[in-house]
Write a protein that holds these residues in place. Structure first.
Motif, PDB file in Angstrom:
ATOM      1  N   GLY A 104     -18.803   0.286  -5.451  1.00 16.18           N
ATOM      2  CA  GLY A 104     -19.553  -0.600  -6.321  1.00 16.18           C
ATOM      3  C   GLY A 104     -19.256  -2.071  -6.106  1.00 16.18           C
ATOM      4  N   LYS A 105     -18.200  -2.391  -5.334  1.00 13.22           N
ATOM      5  CA  LYS A 105     -17.849  -3.771  -5.065  1.00 13.22           C
ATOM      6  C   LYS A 105     -18.737  -4.408  -4.007  1.00 13.22           C
ATOM      7  CE  LYS A 105     -14.396  -4.202  -7.798  1.00 13.22           C
ATOM      8  NZ  LYS A 105     -14.500  -5.146  -8.906  1.00 13.22           N
ATOM      9  N   PHE A 161       0.849  -1.185   0.000  1.00 13.65           N
ATOM     10  CA  PHE A 161       0.000   0.000   0.000  1.00 13.65           C
ATOM     11  C   PHE A 161       0.885   1.236   0.000  1.00 13.65           C
ATOM     12  CE2 PHE A 161      -2.985  -3.138   1.471  1.00 13.65           C
ATOM     13  CZ  PHE A 161      -4.192  -2.733   0.919  1.00 13.65           C
ATOM     14  N   PRO A 162       0.424   2.338  -0.607  1.00 15.32           N
ATOM     15  CA  PRO A 162       1.234   3.560  -0.613  1.00 15.32           C
ATOM     16  C   PRO A 162       1.422   4.113   0.812  1.00 15.32           C
ATOM     17  CG  PRO A 162      -0.899   3.930  -1.686  1.00 15.32           C
ATOM     18  CD  PRO A 162      -0.833   2.484  -1.318  1.00 15.32           C
ATOM     19  N   SER A 163       2.473   4.883   0.987  1.00 18.79           N
ATOM     20  CA  SER A 163       2.809   5.384   2.319  1.00 18.79           C
ATOM     21  C   SER A 163       1.685   6.194   2.951  1.00 18.79           C
ATOM     22  CB  SER A 163       4.100   6.202   2.275  1.00 18.79           C
ATOM     23  OG  SER A 163       3.966   7.284   1.394  1.00 18.79           O
ATOM     24  N   GLU A 164       0.918   6.966   2.156  1.00 20.26           N
ATOM     25  CA  GLU A 164      -0.160   7.768   2.753  1.00 20.26           C
ATOM     26  C   GLU A 164      -1.292   6.893   3.309  1.00 20.26           C
ATOM     27  OE1 GLU A 164      -0.793   7.812  -1.749  1.00 20.26           O
ATOM     28  OE2 GLU A 164       0.880   8.236  -0.428  1.00 20.26           O
ATOM     29  N   VAL A 165      -1.483   5.710   2.756  1.00 23.12           N
ATOM     30  CA  VAL A 165      -2.469   4.769   3.294  1.00 23.12           C
ATOM     31  C   VAL A 165      -1.881   4.077   4.517  1.00 23.12           C
ATOM     32  CG1 VAL A 165      -3.718   2.606   2.852  1.00 23.12           C
ATOM     33  CG2 VAL A 165      -3.683   4.405   1.117  1.00 23.12           C
ATOM     34  N   ARG A 166      -0.673   3.585   4.402  1.00 24.86           N
ATOM     35  CA  ARG A 166      -0.026   2.891   5.518  1.00 24.86           C
ATOM     36  C   ARG A 166       0.083   3.785   6.750  1.00 24.86           C
ATOM     37  NH1 ARG A 166       3.131  -1.471   3.997  1.00 24.86           N
ATOM     38  NH2 ARG A 166       4.866  -0.838   5.315  1.00 24.86           N
ATOM     39  N   ARG A 206     -10.511   9.367  11.180  1.00 27.34           N
ATOM     40  CA  ARG A 206      -9.182   9.979  11.072  1.00 27.34           C
ATOM     41  C   ARG A 206      -9.138  11.155  10.115  1.00 27.34           C
ATOM     42  NH1 ARG A 206      -5.979   4.351  11.855  1.00 27.34           N
ATOM     43  NH2 ARG A 206      -6.897   4.034  13.909  1.00 27.34           N
ATOM     44  N   GLY A 207     -10.310  11.594   9.677  1.00 23.65           N
ATOM     45  CA  GLY A 207     -10.369  12.764   8.818  1.00 23.65           C
ATOM     46  C   GLY A 207      -9.818  12.545   7.426  1.00 23.65           C
ATOM     47  N   TYR A 208      -9.815  11.305   6.980  1.00 27.34           N
ATOM     48  CA  TYR A 208      -9.302  10.980   5.650  1.00 27.34           C
ATOM     49  C   TYR A 208     -10.297  11.442   4.595  1.00 27.34           C
ATOM     50  CZ  TYR A 208      -7.757   8.014   1.751  1.00 27.34           C
ATOM     51  OH  TYR A 208      -7.337   7.540   0.538  1.00 27.34           O
ATOM     52  N   THR A 209      -9.807  12.091   3.562  1.00 25.64           N
ATOM     53  CA  THR A 209     -10.654  12.525   2.457  1.00 25.64           C
ATOM     54  C   THR A 209     -10.665  11.434   1.398  1.00 25.64           C
ATOM     55  OG1 THR A 209     -10.111  14.833   2.879  1.00 25.64           O
ATOM     56  CG2 THR A 209     -11.007  14.306   0.703  1.00 25.64           C
ATOM     57  N   LEU A 210     -11.845  10.900   1.131  1.00 26.98           N
ATOM     58  CA  LEU A 210     -11.957   9.843   0.132  1.00 26.98           C
ATOM     59  C   LEU A 210     -11.596  10.378  -1.241  1.00 26.98           C
ATOM     60  CD1 LEU A 210     -15.299   8.145   1.242  1.00 26.98           C
ATOM     61  CD2 LEU A 210     -12.978   7.533   1.877  1.00 26.98           C
ATOM     62  N   ASN A 211     -10.900   9.557  -2.029  1.00 30.78           N
ATOM     63  CA  ASN A 211     -10.528   9.963  -3.375  1.00 30.78           C
ATOM     64  C   ASN A 211     -11.221   9.038  -4.388  1.00 30.78           C
ATOM     65  OD1 ASN A 211      -8.924   7.574  -3.700  1.00 30.78           O
ATOM     66  ND2 ASN A 211      -7.274   8.582  -2.593  1.00 30.78           N
ATOM     67  N   SER A 212     -10.952   9.237  -5.649  1.00 32.64           N
ATOM     68  CA  SER A 212     -11.633   8.457  -6.688  1.00 32.64           C
ATOM     69  C   SER A 212     -11.327   6.966  -6.572  1.00 32.64           C
ATOM     70  CB  SER A 212     -11.271   8.972  -8.080  1.00 32.64           C
ATOM     71  OG  SER A 212      -9.881   8.870  -8.295  1.00 32.64           O
ATOM     72  N   SER A 213     -10.133   6.605  -6.127  1.00 33.88           N
ATOM     73  CA  SER A 213      -9.790   5.190  -5.930  1.00 33.88           C
ATOM     74  C   SER A 213     -10.668   4.564  -4.844  1.00 33.88           C
ATOM     75  CB  SER A 213      -8.333   5.028  -5.574  1.00 33.88           C
ATOM     76  OG  SER A 213      -7.501   5.430  -6.619  1.00 33.88           O
ATOM     77  N   ASP A 214     -10.881   5.304  -3.765  1.00 42.18           N
ATOM     78  CA  ASP A 214     -11.741   4.810  -2.684  1.00 42.18           C
ATOM     79  C   ASP A 214     -13.178   4.680  -3.165  1.00 42.18           C
ATOM     80  OD1 ASP A 214      -9.862   4.785  -0.383  1.00 42.18           O
ATOM     81  OD2 ASP A 214      -9.799   6.939  -0.742  1.00 42.18           O
ATOM     82  N   SER A 271      -6.921  -2.491  -6.104  1.00 49.35           N
ATOM     83  CA  SER A 271      -6.707  -1.117  -5.683  1.00 49.35           C
ATOM     84  C   SER A 271      -5.898  -1.111  -4.395  1.00 49.35           C
ATOM     85  CB  SER A 271      -8.057  -0.428  -5.433  1.00 49.35           C
ATOM     86  OG  SER A 271      -7.870   0.821  -4.804  1.00 49.35           O
ATOM     87  N   SER A 272      -5.064  -0.103  -4.233  1.00 53.53           N
ATOM     88  CA  SER A 272      -4.337   0.085  -2.981  1.00 53.53           C
ATOM     89  C   SER A 272      -4.871   1.295  -2.233  1.00 53.53           C
ATOM     90  CB  SER A 272      -2.833   0.232  -3.264  1.00 53.53           C
ATOM     91  OG  SER A 272      -2.311  -0.994  -3.706  1.00 53.53           O
ATOM     92  N   ALA A 273      -6.153   1.581  -2.421  1.00 53.99           N
ATOM     93  CA  ALA A 273      -6.826   2.682  -1.731  1.00 53.99           C
ATOM     94  C   ALA A 273      -7.056   2.322  -0.270  1.00 53.99           C
ATOM     95  CB  ALA A 273      -8.162   2.969  -2.403  1.00 53.99           C
ATOM     96  N   LEU A 274      -7.228   3.325   0.567  1.00 56.21           N
ATOM     97  CA  LEU A 274      -7.448   3.090   1.988  1.00 56.21           C
ATOM     98  C   LEU A 274      -8.675   2.213   2.229  1.00 56.21           C
ATOM     99  CD1 LEU A 274      -6.783   5.216   4.958  1.00 56.21           C
ATOM    100  CD2 LEU A 274      -9.104   4.383   4.739  1.00 56.21           C
ATOM    101  N   LEU A 275      -9.735   2.408   1.482  1.00 54.31           N
ATOM    102  CA  LEU A 275     -10.949   1.608   1.712  1.00 54.31           C
ATOM    103  C   LEU A 275     -10.790   0.164   1.248  1.00 54.31           C
ATOM    104  CD1 LEU A 275     -13.912   4.025   0.969  1.00 54.31           C
ATOM    105  CD2 LEU A 275     -12.807   3.474   3.142  1.00 54.31           C
ATOM    106  N   ASN A 276      -9.655  -0.202   0.709  1.00 61.48           N
ATOM    107  CA  ASN A 276      -9.374  -1.587   0.345  1.00 61.48           C
ATOM    108  C   ASN A 276      -8.372  -2.202   1.311  1.00 61.48           C
ATOM    109  OD1 ASN A 276      -9.718  -3.889  -1.300  1.00 61.48           O
ATOM    110  ND2 ASN A 276      -7.922  -3.385  -2.515  1.00 61.48           N
TER     111      ASN A 276
END
Length: 97
Positions: free
Chosen positions: A95-96, A7-12, A82-90, A44-49
């Motif tokens: 839909g899953k 996962f990218p550092s901002e998600v980790r 945690r105040g995370y702003t959802l992005n298009s990847s999230d 996807s390596s989005a936070l919601l995944n």
């Protein structure tokens, strides 16, 4: 704590101070530590995944719809708390469900 997986550092970073498995509540010391699990697979390596699991629970994941829905709900609560702003990847993961 160093989390495994790609996962990218901002998600980790959002899980840096978490020390318990979302499935069993353990800290991972009895089997492989803690890792970020891809809830819907590596699409996807989005936070919601991302789900924080110990090694034993990670091995037992079956990717059933029930399991994915439960982990997605926890990930969404973590993101909001945690105040995370959802992005298009999230948002693409919604839909899953």
């Amino acid at each position: 704590m160093k989390l495994k997986n790609d996962f990218p550092s901002e998600v980790r970073e959002k899980f840096r101070d978490d020390y318990s498995c979302w499935s069993c509540g353990g800290n991972g010391t009895d089997g492989g530590g803690l890792a970020l699990h891809h809830i819907f697979g590596r699409i996807s390596s989005a936070l919601l995944n991302a789900a924080l699991l110990c090694g034993k629970c990670h091995e037992r994941m079956n990717h059933t719809a029930e399991e994915q829905g439960r982990l997605f709900g926890i990930a969404l609560c973590v993101a909001i708390s945690r105040g995370y702003t959802l992005n298009s990847s999230d948002l693409g993961l919604v839909g899953k469900l």
